[in-house]
Motif scaffolding. Structure first.
Motif, PDB file in Angstrom:
ATOM      1  N   GLN A   1     -38.793 -18.218 -76.197  1.00  0.00           N
ATOM      2  CA  GLN A   1     -38.861 -18.981 -74.951  1.00  0.00           C
ATOM      3  C   GLN A   1     -38.938 -20.471 -75.234  1.00  0.00           C
ATOM      4  O   GLN A   1     -38.286 -21.287 -74.581  1.00  0.00           O
ATOM      5  CB  GLN A   1     -40.069 -18.541 -74.119  1.00  0.00           C
ATOM      6  N   GLN A   2     -39.730 -20.841 -76.239  1.00  0.00           N
ATOM      7  CA  GLN A   2     -39.845 -22.248 -76.599  1.00  0.00           C
ATOM      8  C   GLN A   2     -38.500 -22.804 -77.070  1.00  0.00           C
ATOM      9  O   GLN A   2     -38.095 -23.901 -76.673  1.00  0.00           O
ATOM     10  CB  GLN A   2     -40.881 -22.428 -77.709  1.00  0.00           C
TER      11      GLN A   2
ATOM     12  N   THR B   1     -36.149 -23.206 -74.049  1.00  0.00           N
ATOM     13  CA  THR B   1     -36.457 -24.352 -73.200  1.00  0.00           C
ATOM     14  C   THR B   1     -36.175 -25.664 -73.915  1.00  0.00           C
ATOM     15  O   THR B   1     -35.732 -26.629 -73.284  1.00  0.00           O
ATOM     16  CB  THR B   1     -37.926 -24.311 -72.735  1.00  0.00           C
TER      17      THR B   1
ATOM     18  N   THR C   1     -37.230 -24.029 -65.300  1.00  0.00           N
ATOM     19  CA  THR C   1     -38.464 -23.598 -64.638  1.00  0.00           C
ATOM     20  C   THR C   1     -39.590 -23.382 -65.635  1.00  0.00           C
ATOM     21  O   THR C   1     -40.739 -23.761 -65.397  1.00  0.00           O
ATOM     22  CB  THR C   1     -38.226 -22.305 -63.836  1.00  0.00           C
ATOM     23  N   GLU C   2     -39.263 -22.772 -66.779  1.00  0.00           N
ATOM     24  CA  GLU C   2     -40.282 -22.451 -67.776  1.00  0.00           C
ATOM     25  C   GLU C   2     -40.422 -23.542 -68.843  1.00  0.00           C
ATOM     26  O   GLU C   2     -41.101 -23.336 -69.840  1.00  0.00           O
ATOM     27  CB  GLU C   2     -39.946 -21.116 -68.453  1.00  0.00           C
ATOM     28  N   SER C   3     -39.783 -24.672 -68.641  1.00  0.00           N
ATOM     29  CA  SER C   3     -39.844 -25.728 -69.657  1.00  0.00           C
ATOM     30  C   SER C   3     -41.277 -26.213 -69.853  1.00  0.00           C
ATOM     31  O   SER C   3     -42.033 -26.390 -68.903  1.00  0.00           O
ATOM     32  CB  SER C   3     -38.958 -26.909 -69.235  1.00  0.00           C
ATOM     33  N   THR C   4     -41.618 -26.416 -71.108  1.00  0.00           N
ATOM     34  CA  THR C   4     -42.954 -26.931 -71.432  1.00  0.00           C
ATOM     35  C   THR C   4     -42.984 -28.446 -71.409  1.00  0.00           C
ATOM     36  O   THR C   4     -44.019 -29.046 -71.712  1.00  0.00           O
ATOM     37  CB  THR C   4     -43.377 -26.434 -72.829  1.00  0.00           C
TER      38      THR C   4
ATOM     39  N   ARG D   1     -38.763 -32.077 -66.148  1.00  0.00           N
ATOM     40  CA  ARG D   1     -38.773 -31.585 -64.763  1.00  0.00           C
ATOM     41  C   ARG D   1     -38.889 -32.746 -63.781  1.00  0.00           C
ATOM     42  O   ARG D   1     -38.297 -32.718 -62.695  1.00  0.00           O
ATOM     43  CB  ARG D   1     -39.915 -30.581 -64.562  1.00  0.00           C
TER      44      ARG D   1
ATOM     45  N   SER E   1     -39.912 -17.691 -57.101  1.00  0.00           N
ATOM     46  CA  SER E   1     -40.554 -16.526 -57.719  1.00  0.00           C
ATOM     47  C   SER E   1     -41.055 -15.556 -56.657  1.00  0.00           C
ATOM     48  O   SER E   1     -40.911 -14.330 -56.792  1.00  0.00           O
ATOM     49  CB  SER E   1     -41.703 -16.987 -58.615  1.00  0.00           C
TER      50      SER E   1
END
Length: 518
Positions: free
Chosen positions: A123-124, A127, A169-172, A177, A385
């Motif tokens: 995921q990391q 992103t 959406t899931e960006s750290t 964003r 979501s």
């Protein structure tokens, strides 16, 4: 420097793997070891690990025998199985036990590292790559904003921005964003100027740049699909936006293939009373009021504003010489959805069916009025979501599955979208002024003309007027209208709520999706 990932490597020949372990430690991993299954189970029980590397061929208790015991303790921890054997039955058993990956000895350090990255950092990595990709495209999108001349240009921009919204959406990285939100806000400002400059021309021009508007939707887009597919269902989901379609699309992927993903333009006001009635009547609101005055109610008149949709649709079909059996239903409560499922054969037997789903509109209103819903759908990402969660457990999904089994073509669309508002704009109106937060109509409106799109001659936009001096004004982007009295209380209540009726890409650029059963 540690990357924070803790790894347990279990192998009865662990001493021979010291070079591999040193390699991983050099990459920043915290690696613990065990040379038998029993010690491994004790370690797993006492310490959480981000990933476990498990040898299959161990004396005493094999890796396959150890795996379910580990999963019982840490069901979500990914396990990489390592073995000397390539026997198919061993692989099948390992895969059936839900391992994360499978490596054949001898393994090299880079092979192990790649598997760790895939299962711990996927995921990391995604992103990070997405962030880099968006940064590289930021300039392209900015350039497109300056060059957009047609509605088609704006739909392309909107698709790209929504695509990045979903992707990030899931960006750290909160900074990326913020940049995206800034660019989308800029895009909506430019889109508002585009609508202000061209909207009235769309009702008089017949050139190729004029988009399909609400009152032309059935004739231009829906009926041609129905003509090519004898069993067509048109499902209109109130307040359905393109980003919400992107969220539910994966749920439908195994059931339907997307034959067409397109857009049309909602008329102003982007409100159910105007846009949806126009869709089903095949007429502008002004024409409906003139031809069927007993079926049209202005904003200042009491009564339901959408009670004659089926009558409008039947009249439109008749005027176009369209025969055949029509099924029409409107779902506004959960029991109505269950009733529809019970009557699925009636839908199947119809030549053409139209079903209106009001859930997303109700969800938007509930978010305004109920704090717990507002907390659950704090922003666009959370609202998306929540939309997907609703859809996955909805009667609508069950209906779509039944329709797919029966071979129906399905059209998904809406009458308008919705936007989260956060910028109050003051207006003054009398008691007859309409209550909507994104548009107002009345005879004594006072406003700053630089802050709104004002239509002083409603007939130019094919809108009815309740009196001879009626004016319509529309809010731009994320603005919403407030009165000078009790402004602070009003703002506190409606700030950060989802509204519709005005001018924004989210409200006016409406998805039009055609689905074919797989």
């Amino acid at each position: 420097m540690s990357n924070g990932a803790r790894i347990l490597w279990v192998d009865d020949e662990i001493d021979l793997l010291k070079p591999h372990i040193l390699f991983l430690k050099g990459k920043g991993y915290d690696v613990e070891t065990a040379n038998n299954a029993y010690d491994a189970i004790d370690l797993v029980a006492s310490h959480p690990f981000d990933l476990i590397i498990l040898d299959e061929m161990m004396p005493g208790m094999t890796g396959l025998e150890t795996l379910p015991k580990i999963k019982e303790i840490r069901p979500t921890t990914p396990v990489i199985m390592v073995t000397k054997s390539e026997e198919e039955n061993i692989m099948d058993k390992a895969v059936g036990s839900k391992i994360a990956d499978y490596l054949i000895k001898p393994v090299n350090p880079n092979q192990v590292l790649l598997s760790i990255k895939k299962n711990v950092h996927s995921q990391q990595l995604v992103t990070e790559q997405s962030t880099a990709d968006y940064r590289s495209q930021f300039g392209e999108i900015a350039s497109a904003l300056g060059q957009a001349r047609t509605f088609a240009d704006w739909t392309a921009i909107y698709k790209r921005l929504v695509g990045w919204e979903v992707e990030l959406t899931e960006s750290t990285d909160p900074g990326i964003r913020e940049i995206l939100a800034f660019q989308k806000n800029e895009a909506n400002n430019e889109f508002s100027k585009f609508v202000r400059n061209h909207y009235l021309d769309w009702f008089s021009s017949r050139d190729g740049d004029t988009p399909v508007l609400s009152h032309n939707l059935m004739k231009a887009k829906v009926f041609p699909v129905a003509d090519e597919n004898p069993k067509t269902i048109f499902i209109l989901i109130d307040n359905f936006r393109y980003d919400q379609w992107r969220m539910i699309h994966p749920v439908l992927h195994s059931i339907y293939e997307v034959e067409q993903e397109d857009f049309y333009c909602s008329i102003l006001p982007t409100a159910t009373q105007y846009a949806r009635n126009a869709i089903f009547a095949g007429l502008t609101p002004l024409a409906i009021d003139k031809i069927m005055p007993n079926l049209w109610l202005n904003d200042n008149e009491a009564g339901g504003k959408n009670r004659h949709e089926e009558d409008f649709l039947k009249r439109q079909m008749q005027s176009q010489g369209r025969s055949g059996k029509l099924y029409f239903d409107k779902i506004v409560r959960s029991d109505a959805g269950k009733r529809l499922l019970d009557n699925i054969e009636k839908v199947h037997q119809a030549d053409f069916a139209v079903i209106v789903y009001n859930f997303l509109d109700m969800l938007s209103h509930a978010r305004t009025e109920t704090q717990i819903i507002r907390d659950l759908a704090e922003d666009e990402a959370a609202f998306r979501s929540l939309t997907r969660s609703w859809f996955e457990h909805s009667d609508l999904l069950l209906l779509l599955k039944l329709l797919a089994e029966r071979g129906h073509t399905v059209i998904l669309s809406s009458d308008h979208g919705t936007i989260r508002v956060d910028n109050p704009v003051k207006v003054v109106g009398d008691r007859e002024t309409s209550p909507n937060l994104r548009y107002k109509t009345g005879k004594n409106l006072a406003f700053n003309p630089k802050e709104v799109f004002a239509i002083t001659k409603p007939e130019q936009a094919h809108l009815p007027k309740s009196n001879i001096t009626s004016t319509y004004i529309f809010a731009y982007n994320r603005d919403f209208f407030v009165y000078p009295t009790n402004t602070n209380q009003f703002v506190r209540y409606y700030d950060n709520t989802f509204q519709h009726g005005g001018i924004s890409m989210e409200e006016m650029i409406v998805p039009f999706i055609v689905l074919k059963p797989r």
